[in-house]
Each structure stands twice: as C-alpha cells, then as structure tokens.
Design an enzyme around this catalytic site. Structure first.
Site, PDB file in Angstrom:
ATOM      1  N   HIS B  78       0.841  -1.201   0.000  1.00 37.91           N
ATOM      2  CA  HIS B  78       0.000   0.000   0.000  1.00 37.91           C
ATOM      3  C   HIS B  78       0.875   1.251   0.000  1.00 37.91           C
ATOM      4  O   HIS B  78       1.910   1.326   0.642  1.00 37.91           O
ATOM      5  CB  HIS B  78      -1.009  -0.018   1.161  1.00 37.91           C
ATOM      6  CG  HIS B  78      -0.442   0.175   2.538  1.00 37.91           C
ATOM      7  ND1 HIS B  78      -0.282   1.419   3.120  1.00 37.91           N
ATOM      8  CD2 HIS B  78      -0.060  -0.715   3.482  1.00 37.91           C
ATOM      9  CE1 HIS B  78       0.204   1.276   4.345  1.00 37.91           C
ATOM     10  NE2 HIS B  78       0.347  -0.006   4.600  1.00 37.91           N
ATOM     11  N   ASP B 183       6.083   2.453   7.248  1.00 39.42           N
ATOM     12  CA  ASP B 183       4.853   1.698   6.994  1.00 39.42           C
ATOM     13  C   ASP B 183       4.056   2.519   5.992  1.00 39.42           C
ATOM     14  O   ASP B 183       3.419   3.491   6.387  1.00 39.42           O
ATOM     15  CB  ASP B 183       4.080   1.510   8.308  1.00 39.42           C
ATOM     16  CG  ASP B 183       2.682   0.926   8.110  1.00 39.42           C
ATOM     17  OD1 ASP B 183       1.932   0.895   9.085  1.00 39.42           O
ATOM     18  OD2 ASP B 183       2.360   0.499   6.980  1.00 39.42           O
ATOM     19  N   GLU B 212      -5.206   1.871   2.247  1.00 36.64           N
ATOM     20  CA  GLU B 212      -5.141   0.698   3.117  1.00 36.64           C
ATOM     21  C   GLU B 212      -5.434   1.120   4.548  1.00 36.64           C
ATOM     22  O   GLU B 212      -6.163   0.455   5.273  1.00 36.64           O
ATOM     23  CB  GLU B 212      -3.746   0.062   3.034  1.00 36.64           C
ATOM     24  CG  GLU B 212      -3.599  -1.243   3.816  1.00 36.64           C
ATOM     25  CD  GLU B 212      -3.155  -1.064   5.257  1.00 36.64           C
ATOM     26  OE1 GLU B 212      -2.822   0.074   5.643  1.00 36.64           O
ATOM     27  OE2 GLU B 212      -3.162  -2.063   6.004  1.00 36.64           O
ATOM     28  N   GLU B 213      -4.877   2.251   4.959  1.00 37.06           N
ATOM     29  CA  GLU B 213      -4.951   2.674   6.355  1.00 37.06           C
ATOM     30  C   GLU B 213      -6.371   3.035   6.793  1.00 37.06           C
ATOM     31  O   GLU B 213      -6.630   3.171   7.990  1.00 37.06           O
ATOM     32  CB  GLU B 213      -4.020   3.874   6.607  1.00 37.06           C
ATOM     33  CG  GLU B 213      -2.547   3.592   6.318  1.00 37.06           C
ATOM     34  CD  GLU B 213      -1.882   2.712   7.384  1.00 37.06           C
ATOM     35  OE1 GLU B 213      -2.582   2.241   8.303  1.00 37.06           O
ATOM     36  OE2 GLU B 213      -0.664   2.497   7.280  1.00 37.06           O
ATOM     37  N   ASP B 235       4.113  -5.477   3.804  1.00 32.92           N
ATOM     38  CA  ASP B 235       3.721  -4.356   4.658  1.00 32.92           C
ATOM     39  C   ASP B 235       4.790  -4.165   5.720  1.00 32.92           C
ATOM     40  O   ASP B 235       5.894  -4.713   5.627  1.00 32.92           O
ATOM     41  CB  ASP B 235       2.337  -4.629   5.282  1.00 32.92           C
ATOM     42  CG  ASP B 235       1.566  -3.349   5.599  1.00 32.92           C
ATOM     43  OD1 ASP B 235       0.334  -3.352   5.427  1.00 32.92           O
ATOM     44  OD2 ASP B 235       2.183  -2.354   6.016  1.00 32.92           O
ATOM     45  N   HIS B 326       3.028   4.198  13.154  1.00 34.15           N
ATOM     46  CA  HIS B 326       1.935   5.174  13.187  1.00 34.15           C
ATOM     47  C   HIS B 326       2.222   6.364  14.089  1.00 34.15           C
ATOM     48  O   HIS B 326       1.312   6.976  14.650  1.00 34.15           O
ATOM     49  CB  HIS B 326       0.609   4.495  13.572  1.00 34.15           C
ATOM     50  CG  HIS B 326       0.065   3.629  12.473  1.00 34.15           C
ATOM     51  ND1 HIS B 326      -1.247   3.252  12.398  1.00 34.15           N
ATOM     52  CD2 HIS B 326       0.670   3.063  11.399  1.00 34.15           C
ATOM     53  CE1 HIS B 326      -1.438   2.500  11.326  1.00 34.15           C
ATOM     54  NE2 HIS B 326      -0.284   2.356  10.702  1.00 34.15           N
TER      55      HIS B 326
END
Lengths: 332, 356
Positions: B78, B183, B212-213, B235, B326
């Site tokens: 992604h 990521d 994707e997130e 990923d 994140h």
C-alpha cells in the site's frame, strides 16, 4: 447418524486448517457427487442434480471449521501463551485440555489470581505441554489447537466439542445421500473459516451465484437455568431461522419453509437469535443478492468444549430439508 | 552508503536506500497518494508489459512470464500513510484537524507537520481552553483541544480539506532506518525492486494500493481487477520489543527488530494460507534467511480484502518490523528489510502449482 457425528466432532480442524474434516467428508460423499470441487480457500463444494422445470440453483452451507487457540509466544520455561481463533471465552478455556493439529496435547493453566471471583483473561492463561524450557518445547508461535474433548452419547442427547458445526456437516452429508428426486440443482458447500469472518461463504457464494441460500448451523437455546430468554429448546425440532445478529432471512423463503414443515408435520421451531450469525448472512449480500434463511440445530453451551444437541432435532432437520428440496421453491 | 553482502539473492544497495528515502519523504496520506504514485510509475514503467492506474488510484501492472500457462502471482504494497486532514481555520493561523488512519493520538503534541502539496510547515499545538490542572497533565490531550499552528504566512496557503503528514526527514543511523511512513514505503520499495528483478517463470501482477490505512479499500478493488492465483502482501508491522523495566520477559512484542522477516499466520482479518506459510518457512530455513512469526491476532494488511475477492485468493503477508509505528518516525533495521527482500525473491523463484 450418531456414528458419523462422533467421527466428525473428533477431527481437529480450526479455522484455516480444515484438512482433517475435509478428507473425512470427501470419503463420505465421493460416490454420491456429480461434481466435487475444492476451491482456492479450501471450501469443499459438491454439486448434485440439474435444474428442471421450476427448480432453482440452491446453495446449502455448513462450516467445517471450529473455534480454537493459536500459540503467540513460547516463554523461557516452555509455557505456551495463546490467543483465540474465533470466539473463545476465557471462562471456557480455563482448565481445559487442548490438542494441536500435529497431535500434541496440553492443558491450560493460569497465573495466580488475586481475586478468585474474576476470570483471568487469555493474557493470564497459558498452555502447558509438559516441556522444560523453550528449546525443549515442540510447539512454535503460530501453531493451532482445539479443545480436546471427546464425543459422549447420553441417549437422546449427545455432548462434544465442535457440534458447531459438525452436526451441520453430518446433516448435509445425509441429505446428499438420501435425496432422490429433485427439480433443483444443489450445491452442498462445506465451508472454511466461518468462525473467522465467513470468508469461505463470501467466496463460495460468489463462485456458485445461487438463487437460494440456506445455512445449516447451530443456534442457542433458552432452556437452561436463568439462561438466555429464548423460545428455543432441545428436542423441540430444528429451527427455521427468521433472523439473527447478522441478517434478516427472506420472509418469502421462511414462509415456504414453515409451510413445508407444517404440511409434512415435521417438528420445528422459529428462530430469532440475538447473539450469533451464520454463513447465510454473507450469501445474502453476494453479487446482486440472494434470498436466504437457515435451519439450525438447537445447541446448549455453544462455543464451549461441551456442546449438547438432541439427535431428534438433527434427524428432523434432514427430513425437513428433504421435504423442501423435493419440490421447487415457490418464492416470487 | 551501506551494502550488505549476502550468500544468494538480493543485496540492499545504496540505490535502493536512496529510493526508500525519496519514498519516505514523499507525502501520501490515504486518498492523496499522488506523490508516491509518481515515483512508483517512473520506477516500474520500463520493467512491465502493462501498466494502469485504476479508478481509485491503485497502480496495477503486469510483467509477463516467459513460459506457457504460468502461475499468476500478485505482489501488493500500500502506498498510503497515516496522517491528518485540515477541517477548519479558527482565529489566525490555527487549524482544527482530524486524523486519517490509526494514528497514536498520545503522541501528537508539539509535532512538526507538513501541510498540503506545498508542504507548508506547521506545528501541532494545544489551545489552552482551560487552565491545566495537575491531574489533567497525566491524561492524553484530546484531539479536540489540538490545533495545527501555521502562523499567518502559512495559513494563507492552506484550506480545509488539505492533508498533512508528520514532518520527518528520512535518515540512516548505523544499521537502522529512520523515517516517517516506513509503513509502508518499505513495502513499496521492496515491490519496486522485485518488479525489476522478478523471475520470468510466473506472471507477476503488482498492485500499489491506495487507502489501506482507512479500511483496506484499494486492495479490494485491485484484487478483483487482477484476479491472481495467489497474493503476497508486503507491509510493515509494529515491534513492541522494548525490554520491560521490571526485568520480566516481554511476551507481547508482536515482532522484534533484528529477528528477520515477519511472516503472518493469523492477524485481525486474515488467516494466511497455511500452504504459503509453510512454503516460505521452508525456503527461509533452506537458505538460512532470518524470519519470525508475527504474533497472531490483531492488526491487518491488504490480505484481509484480497483473500475474499471473487472465488477466493490464497494470501500471505510478510512485513518488515518497525518500532513506533503510526507515529512521526519509525525505526527499522536494514538487515530485517534485506531478509524480507531475499525471502520473497526466493519465493517468487520457487513458487509452483505443487505448493497447492
């Protein structure tokens, strides 16, 4: 029937690892099937018959997988930390024995509880396989296991792990063997991964593109002390599913099923289930939509290592399905 | 720059690290993956036989096989990152904002950000709408009380609907990679490299996906369109492997740095196909590539959407572990990245119908 159920429930087949059950079923259905197909995710799909007159393409589905646990960490002393595969409750796993897909067995222990009135969560439980340390332990992160509980025949009632949904599997096998004349083209789908998001139902429904979908699964009962408030009880007949937490059945299909049961004088109950759903909910919204309902076997202690069902409900479910499938489904 | 020697397969070169740096510094919040998409298109165009951007913005490409009736293998990564979106201007130069994707909301205050196509620099500050009492200092400040402070000059260039990302510039520190959005720029960089060198015994279908997130959305559409025989999802996954201060064993680390490629058996949305997992583990053992099993449960990758498309697509995910996922900066190891690269490359070389 009991003998078949006894063999099916003792297979070891958590979600994603349904081989054991799939092989058992293949042997049973081989000579009755017009066409047997194992799809990309492992669903076992048996096609029988062709559409004539007002017959329809009917998809019957029962899931092969059962709930289980999966190893998340092996600690320095060889104890196996785990997490759930599907809906497993920490109060059911405590003190239970488990068996891994490679045949190794263990028991579930727990950290010292400060308050014995609270159930320790999975983080405070672990599986003990009798190893001395991590190097000695034959289990690795990612290994999967199920409850290690045998089938017991109590007479009219039977108790075992994974009655959910091996009874459904047994019912479909029996219907396949016994159904003689039908105007319908029938797909008997033994699905994978129902307990982990229904992806087997989603993909098999897409492939089959049915006109009717019926799930054969278990449902809870309201007949235990201070239990759920439900009308359903063991021994009062298989249920015709009106709704559950995942879907509302097609009322036209429900009407047809009730009429058939009443005309053929088959004991049955009407199911409104508050907590729980089946593969049918995924069939219902496949592609451009499918009319669906379910026939469920009343089951006490669902998702525990000792689920209890009544043999008469199971036999009547077969009878009901045979009566339904012999004729066209008149739903307009 | 660092180049790690290895026995067989690929080596991480300074070229690949430079590409990772460009990808990490590029901004691509879910729904606005343009900057990343540009880099991807330019990188893979010379190496593929067909390429297109689908309706949602996924980059889909096909590299034909040199044999008849090849296995059709999908690689997925992604392109999007978690970030923010400007909601409204309040007062002069202060903007209310929302998060896009699962950002760790405890770690926002005083973080520098870049806003919009012009990368206007700002800072996440808090509006003291009440005086903080002692007890409040221990609680996380709610995003409702935070504002992006752009100053008057910056405010003129920004409007509601603009995206924002953490303002982190990529760096290599020793054997570690430091940057925002590793990521999943690590996954993107890996798939780009594999497209360039993939063996020709398979039909290689690649999807660089969007969104994707915010719910594995691009992958759903990409997989439906490509309809492969199987999918390998690349990923990045959190490593919570810091030691516990009381000396007890950390048993809930998800993955660990320096322990190699993280193979998924089960996460929050997918049971990896056990045959593919077994296949990868066999290769890793044979070629002595470090790997670990990502602790089962929780999280999810594009495989969650992919495996459910059409009549089902057997899938497996492999990630580079990274600390502080994140947040404004992720920390990953060169060696773990190399293990992922080598393992998937060897997998592509050896995959055949017998695996199924």
């Amino acid at each position: 029937m009991k003998e078949l159920i006894a063999r099916l429930v003792e297979a070891i087949a958590p979600s994603g690892y349904e081989n054991d059950v799939r092989n058992l079923i293949k042997k049973e259905i081989q000579e009755y099937s017009d066409d047997t197909h194992i799809d990309a995710l492992g669903n076992l799909i048996v096609r029988k018959g062709c559409r004539t007159g007002k017959g329809k393409r009917v998809m019957l589905i029962a899931h092969m997988d059962e709930i289980g646990v999966i190893a998340t960490h092996i600690d320095d002393n060889g104890f196996v930390r785990f997490s759930n595969l599907g809906v497993v409750r920490p109060y059911y796993s405590l003190g239970e024995r488990v068996v891994f897909t490679n045949g190794l067995r263990g028991t579930i222990g727990h950290e010292r509880m400060e308050n014995r009135n609270h159930v320790p969560p999975f983080e405070k439980q672990y599986i003990d396989v009798g190893a001395n340390n991590r190097l000695d332990c034959p289990i690795h992160v990612g290994d999967v296991a199920v409850f290690d509980q045998s089938f017991r025949d109590l007479g009219e009632r039977m108790v075992s792990k994974s009655m959910d949904d091996r009874v459904g599997v047994a019912i479909l096998i029996n219907v396949l063997k016994k159904l003689q004349n039908t105007p319908n083209e029938i797909f008997y789908v033994f699905s994978v991964r129902e307990e982990m998001g229904h992806s087997g139902a989603v993909t098999s429904a897409f492939g089959i593109d049915p006109e009717i979908g019926i799930s054969i699964d278990v449902t809870s009962t309201g007949d235990t002390p201070k239990g759920l408030k439900m009308e359903i009880g063991l021994g009062k007949g298989p249920t015709i599913k009106i709704s559950d937490s995942g879907m509302i059945s097609d009322p036209r299909l429900v009407r047809v099923m009730i009429n058939t049961a009443e005309e053929s004088e088959i004991p049955h109950q009407l199911e409104v289930l508050g907590a729980g759903t089946t593969d049918a909910k995924s069939i219902q919204i496949s592609r451009a939509g499918v009319p669906v309902s379910g026939i469920s076997i009343p089951c006490r202690y669902v998702h525990s290592p000792s689920e209890m069902v009544d043999i008469n409900d199971i036999r009547n479910a077969v009878t009901l399905l045979l009566a339904l499938l012999r004729k066209p489904f008149e739903i307009q | 720059m660092v180049a790690l020697p290895s026995q067989n397969g690929l080596v991480i070169t300074s070229e690949q690290i430079a590409l990772l740096e460009r990808l990490s510094n590029a901004c691509g919040v879910s729904g606005y993956e343009d900057e990343v998409r540009e880099i991807v298109l330019n990188q893979i165009r010379p190496y593929v036989d067909e390429i297109k951007i689908d309706t949602l913005g996924n980059v889909l490409a096909i590299r034909n096989a040199k044999i008849n009736n090849p296995l059709r293998v999908m690689l997925d990564a992604h392109m999007d990152e978690v970030g923010f979106m400007i909601v409204e201007e309040e007062n002069d130069g202060f903007f209310r904002f929302e998060t896009v994707g699962g950002i760790d909301e405890r770690l926002l205050i005083a973080k520098p950000v870049w806003v919009g196509k012009q990368h206007v620099p700002g800072i996440i500050g808090y509006l003291p709408v009440h005086l903080f009492e002692e007890k409040d200092k221990r609680n996380t400040i709610s995003i409702q009380d935070l504002r992006i402070d752009l100053g008057q000059g910056g405010a003129k260039l920004v409007k509601p609907g603009d995206w924002a990302t953490f303002a982190t510039s990529f760096q290599i520190v020793g054997q570690s990679l430091r940057g925002k959005a590793l990521d999943n720029r690590l996954g993107v960089a890996t798939v780009i490299e594999l497209v360039k060198v993939a063996p020709r015994n398979i039909e290689l279908l690649v999807a660089f996906t969007v969104q994707e997130e915010i719910g594995l959305r691009g992958a759903r559409v990409a997989a439906y369109g490509l309809n492969p025989d199987l999918a390998i999802v690349m990923d990045s996954t959190p490593a919570y492997d810091l030691p516990l201060w009381d000396g007890s064993e950390n048993e809930v680390y998800n993955t660990r740095l320096d322990h190699g490629a993280a193979i998924y058996v089960v996460d929050g949305v997918t049971v990896s196909d056990p045959r593919l997992v077994r296949f990868l583990i066999q290769i890793a053992n044979e070629l002595k590539i470090s790997f670990q099993i990502r602790q089962p449960g929780g999280g999810g990758t594009d495989a969650g959407s992919i495996h459910q498309q059409k009549t089902g697509i057997p899938s497996v995910s492999i990630s580079v572990p990274g600390r502080y996922a994140h947040t404004g900066v992720m920390l990953a190891r060169l060696s773990d990245w190399e293990c992922v690269m080598r393992l998937v490359y060897a997998g592509l070389e050896r995959i055949n119908r017998e695996v199924f």
